[in-house]
Design an enzyme around this catalytic site. Sequence first.
Site, PDB file in Angstrom:
ATOM      1  N   LYS A  10       0.834  -1.205   0.000  1.00 39.22           N
ATOM      2  CA  LYS A  10       0.000   0.000   0.000  1.00 39.22           C
ATOM      3  C   LYS A  10       0.868   1.256   0.000  1.00 39.22           C
ATOM      4  O   LYS A  10       0.648   2.178  -0.787  1.00 39.22           O
ATOM      5  CB  LYS A  10      -0.900  -0.023   1.241  1.00 39.22           C
ATOM      6  CG  LYS A  10      -1.969   1.023   1.240  1.00 39.22           C
ATOM      7  CD  LYS A  10      -2.811   0.943   2.512  1.00 39.22           C
ATOM      8  CE  LYS A  10      -3.647  -0.321   2.557  1.00 39.22           C
ATOM      9  NZ  LYS A  10      -4.201  -0.600   3.878  1.00 39.22           N
ATOM     10  N   ARG A  42      -2.826   3.306   8.698  1.00 40.20           N
ATOM     11  CA  ARG A  42      -3.191   2.056   8.007  1.00 40.20           C
ATOM     12  C   ARG A  42      -2.007   1.118   7.917  1.00 40.20           C
ATOM     13  O   ARG A  42      -0.881   1.543   7.664  1.00 40.20           O
ATOM     14  CB  ARG A  42      -3.640   2.357   6.568  1.00 40.20           C
ATOM     15  CG  ARG A  42      -4.926   3.124   6.477  1.00 40.20           C
ATOM     16  CD  ARG A  42      -5.119   3.605   5.042  1.00 40.20           C
ATOM     17  NE  ARG A  42      -6.338   4.386   4.927  1.00 40.20           N
ATOM     18  CZ  ARG A  42      -7.495   3.897   4.507  1.00 40.20           C
ATOM     19  NH1 ARG A  42      -7.598   2.660   4.137  1.00 40.20           N
ATOM     20  NH2 ARG A  42      -8.556   4.661   4.447  1.00 40.20           N
ATOM     21  N   ARG A  54      -4.155  -1.405  -5.302  1.00 34.13           N
ATOM     22  CA  ARG A  54      -3.329  -2.613  -5.288  1.00 34.13           C
ATOM     23  C   ARG A  54      -3.790  -3.489  -6.443  1.00 34.13           C
ATOM     24  O   ARG A  54      -4.869  -3.283  -6.991  1.00 34.13           O
ATOM     25  CB  ARG A  54      -3.467  -3.348  -3.956  1.00 34.13           C
ATOM     26  CG  ARG A  54      -4.883  -3.815  -3.692  1.00 34.13           C
ATOM     27  CD  ARG A  54      -5.027  -4.453  -2.337  1.00 34.13           C
ATOM     28  NE  ARG A  54      -6.437  -4.711  -2.106  1.00 34.13           N
ATOM     29  CZ  ARG A  54      -7.036  -4.677  -0.931  1.00 34.13           C
ATOM     30  NH1 ARG A  54      -6.341  -4.374   0.148  1.00 34.13           N
ATOM     31  NH2 ARG A  54      -8.309  -4.945  -0.792  1.00 34.13           N
ATOM     32  N   HIS A  61     -16.291  -7.933   3.026  1.00 37.11           N
ATOM     33  CA  HIS A  61     -15.195  -8.806   3.420  1.00 37.11           C
ATOM     34  C   HIS A  61     -15.408 -10.223   2.908  1.00 37.11           C
ATOM     35  O   HIS A  61     -14.532 -10.847   2.318  1.00 37.11           O
ATOM     36  CB  HIS A  61     -15.100  -8.793   4.949  1.00 37.11           C
ATOM     37  CG  HIS A  61     -14.132  -9.790   5.466  1.00 37.11           C
ATOM     38  ND1 HIS A  61     -14.518 -11.011   5.951  1.00 37.11           N
ATOM     39  CD2 HIS A  61     -12.785  -9.760   5.531  1.00 37.11           C
ATOM     40  CE1 HIS A  61     -13.453 -11.683   6.315  1.00 37.11           C
ATOM     41  NE2 HIS A  61     -12.390 -10.948   6.078  1.00 37.11           N
ATOM     42  N   SER A  67      11.033 -42.874 -16.568  1.00 39.56           N
ATOM     43  CA  SER A  67       9.993 -42.045 -15.949  1.00 39.56           C
ATOM     44  C   SER A  67      10.169 -42.134 -14.431  1.00 39.56           C
ATOM     45  O   SER A  67      10.157 -43.236 -13.861  1.00 39.56           O
ATOM     46  CB  SER A  67       8.613 -42.552 -16.367  1.00 39.56           C
ATOM     47  OG  SER A  67       7.627 -41.757 -15.763  1.00 39.56           O
ATOM     48  N   CYS A  73       6.183 -39.257 -13.433  1.00 40.52           N
ATOM     49  CA  CYS A  73       4.760 -39.613 -13.401  1.00 40.52           C
ATOM     50  C   CYS A  73       4.235 -39.762 -11.977  1.00 40.52           C
ATOM     51  O   CYS A  73       3.096 -40.163 -11.777  1.00 40.52           O
ATOM     52  CB  CYS A  73       4.483 -40.860 -14.229  1.00 40.52           C
ATOM     53  SG  CYS A  73       5.334 -42.319 -13.630  1.00 40.52           S
ATOM     54  N   TYR A  82       9.313 -34.456 -20.172  1.00 43.82           N
ATOM     55  CA  TYR A  82       7.872 -34.291 -19.954  1.00 43.82           C
ATOM     56  C   TYR A  82       7.508 -34.487 -18.494  1.00 43.82           C
ATOM     57  O   TYR A  82       8.297 -35.035 -17.715  1.00 43.82           O
ATOM     58  CB  TYR A  82       7.078 -35.281 -20.827  1.00 43.82           C
ATOM     59  CG  TYR A  82       7.205 -36.735 -20.413  1.00 43.82           C
ATOM     60  CD1 TYR A  82       6.294 -37.302 -19.532  1.00 43.82           C
ATOM     61  CD2 TYR A  82       8.241 -37.538 -20.904  1.00 43.82           C
ATOM     62  CE1 TYR A  82       6.410 -38.629 -19.148  1.00 43.82           C
ATOM     63  CE2 TYR A  82       8.362 -38.860 -20.529  1.00 43.82           C
ATOM     64  CZ  TYR A  82       7.444 -39.411 -19.645  1.00 43.82           C
ATOM     65  OH  TYR A  82       7.563 -40.720 -19.249  1.00 43.82           O
TER      66      TYR A  82
HETATM   67  C1  PEP Z   1       5.278 -43.605  -8.373  1.00 43.32           C
HETATM   68  O1  PEP Z   1       5.737 -44.412  -7.578  1.00 43.32           O
HETATM   69  O2  PEP Z   1       5.570 -42.396  -8.352  1.00 43.32           O
HETATM   70  C2  PEP Z   1       4.329 -44.038  -9.407  1.00 43.32           C
HETATM   71  C3  PEP Z   1       3.955 -43.223 -10.365  1.00 43.32           C
HETATM   72  O3  PEP Z   1       3.812 -45.275  -9.305  1.00 43.32           O
HETATM   73  P1  PEP Z   1       2.678 -45.687  -8.266  1.00 43.32           P
HETATM   74  O4  PEP Z   1       2.170 -44.462  -7.630  1.00 43.32           O
HETATM   75  O5  PEP Z   1       1.677 -46.407  -9.055  1.00 43.32           O
HETATM   76  O6  PEP Z   1       3.436 -46.570  -7.338  1.00 43.32           O
END
Ligand code: PEP
Length: 916
Positions: A23, A94, A340, A456, A805, A873, A893
């Site tokens: 502010k 303030r 703001r 609020h 992965s 993943c 990815y």
């Molecule tokens: C993991 O272990 O991160 C994974 C993707 O496999 P899961 O969660 O199925 O064990």
Amino acid sequence: MKETWVYSFAEGDGKNKKLLGGKGANLCELTQTGIRVPPGFVITTKACLAFLNNPERKIPQGMMEQVSKHLKKIEGLTNKSFGGEKKPLLLSVRSGSAMSMPGMMDTILNLGLNPDTLKGLIADTGNERFCYDAYRRFIQLFGKVALGIPDELFDEEFEKIKSKAHAHLDVDLSRDDLAEICTVFLQVVERYTGKPFPHDPFEQLEIAIKAVFSSWMGKRAVDYRREFKITSEMANGTAVNIVAMVFGNMSNNSATGVGFTRDPGTGENVIFGEYLVNAQGEDVVAGIRTPKPLAAMADEMPGLFKELMELRNNLESHFKEVQDFEFTIEEGILYCLQTRNGKMNATAMVRTSVEMKKEGLIDTKQALLRIKPEMLEQLLFPRLDPDADATPVAKGLPASPGGASGIAVFDADRAEKLGHEGVKVILVREETKPEDIHGFFAAQGILTSRGGKTSHAAVVARGMGKPCVAGAEGITVDVRLRQAVIGDTLISEGDTITIDGSTGGVYLGELPLIEAEFTPELEKLLSWADEKARLKVMANADTPGDAKRALKFGAMGIGLCRTERMFNEPSRLPIVIEMIIADTKEDRQKALDKLLPIQREDFKNIFIEMAPRPVTIRLLDPPIHEFLPQEQQLIEELELLRNLRKNLRGMRKLSEAVTFMYQNEPEKPIVQLSADPELLDAVILKKDMILSKVRSLHEINPMLGHRGVRLGLTFPEIYAMQIRAILEAAAECKKSGVTVHPEIMIPQVCTAQELKRVKEWVIQIHAEVEDRFGLSIQCAFGSMLEVVRACMRAENLAEEAEFFSFGTNDLTQATFSFSREDAENKFLPMYNMSHILQDNPFEVLDVKGVGKLMELAVRWGRQTRPDIKVGICGEHGGHPASIEFCHKIGLTYVSCSGPRVPIARLAAAHAAINQP
Ligand code: PEP
Ligand code: MG
């Protein structure tokens, strides 16, 4: 050198929010840009920290002298004098930290009033009513904020006088009523504190500054910072802004209001906000009178409305961001009191990003960076099904969009308690106050019977992305009786209600909600994100339905298809059990032969849905006993069956006798006791076999046990069936003209030898299938990296694997030796609370430990195979800060659940922009 604790608005550095608070910095910036702001100065956050760190809570040395010096300057600029009996200067005090925390810290207005300056103000303005009104407001606010007196003590007295005067609204009170209120309020203070109200303006100022400093450590502010993860690096201490008061309650040519430069609910490019004629700032947000929309000002005060629109344009072109500003008109002169960046919901953020970029106000990078990826979660919030045939029992203002159902709860503490117990609640209040904040966190939505769209409740709900209906005036809320009355309808605490924050509707019972749709603006924004991002964003999807949804969210393929979910489907489970309990290879093969066409169909449907994008299918991972019933359940069932079997002989005799008795009277009911001993024997035998299998498969530590590739190598037929199903599905797709990119991924790998063995089967089956179908299929072969040893041996694994992965769920478990099943319910919350660990590592990737392993694995893997595709993943693949790390270490990815795909796409763009 002497420390500078105080900066005037004309000299402070508008970019230094850390020192001057948001502010204060903006007031400096506004002043220096030439926008009309009342004169004032900022006391730095550094002064606040010095005060808070002082064990006796003393104001730092030299600070009050600097305050006095700057006060003199304001006196000069306004031609008024602080504490003077003629032309008295009044101040607002303030709070304001580097991060906006609306309503979480304290503010005091009209400071400097006492019986003497009051006389001066009356002489100066000639408006006694106004002066007494300002005085009573000051006593109450100062009493509450600086002296800790509960609001109710003032409110009760206020209501008494109001009803004695038959006043409906506060504007109906006369000068004498207000003067009486002042006298009574001063008595309230004296009763509560045992001391007279401090009349010396300098003493008032010092007490007020200390109170604002202290509010930084108040419960509300601390809770807010914890909830929104505001660290001391982001904001440390509050600045104090001391500004000459201007009055919106001086006459009917005065007003006060709050505005957004664009609609914060929809993002539409129109001014949005509310104002009240002849009122002071807090009246608008407190919801005491229902304010008018700013558009109405065009008729009521056309000249000033034009000035307001100019202010709006100047604010946006200067800050290049939607602004949330406050203004006051004192006797026809418009002042901007603060500005703001506007807090908006995700819909509005996305729309304004796209439109401001198109208007040339910002560029693509700014359009992307101004939206926090997590925010998009709101767009995935459910909304009321428009086809639901329901009539609202009440209507309020649509204050924060989205639909929510839950039981009505009338106070924040109970809402918090029930919310933590997993109960869905709607917090219902007359009006909310900042101290209700914990109830907001726990509630599905908020309903108030008073206040406008900038009250609020509305502001906080919008910031949180929670549905809110505000100012539903047809509802009478009785917090004491824990009920709300709408005409002759009664809502008691515990009754289920539904609110629609997009229309303002309030409904009895639970209404169906539907998923949010992608707006064209979001698609546009995410297409810009994809252009900037380097990381591809894939989805974790196990079924064709998941795949379809993931595509809608913009998934570029499937990064993880867990095949076990297919095994778990009720119609298939008996075959899977047959496979598990088989004693011989032949018996197991029989069951697998039944599973093969089912799996092939599964994969085919997923390939068709995702074509031509890549689909990574992971072979069976969990320990096989997960498909079998629990040991205890089997024991109990067997006992029951055996008892039944024992009694069966007698029961059959009885059954025969009964049947004989009635055989010539077919219309008589025949007692059906048809239990078949042979069938029962067969069931007992099978259950016995399952029980002994369950016992033989029992493991003390199944997560570290016979699972993943270890299981695959023990029972090669299972993986062989899956590999065949994948390749045959791919071949069938290709034959019918569908382009597919299957990838086979092996879980729980720790040595290259494991990969090598499975790869041999893949090569063999691949050749067989190609031969049989007479076509060639591209199929990549890769490994999960979710075991510590796999990371350490990535160089060797990369000889076999074409892609990696990271399964960061298991990798986190393995790195910390924390069970992913139990840690979050046991000690992790305590670890987080006591800062042994900053975050939950199953949610936020631990870059220092797990991340280090990942970084090494990427580097070593690429030494062997420079172009190896590497992804993630685990759950972290959808977490923005973790995605940023994945970008940094050069992953190809990320893969996450479908609804998180848009979040990941934006996070991937942020990472690429921030770390080119
Ligand atoms: C993991 O272990 O991160 C994974 C993707 O496999 P899961 O969660 O199925 O064990
Ligand atoms: Mg795993």
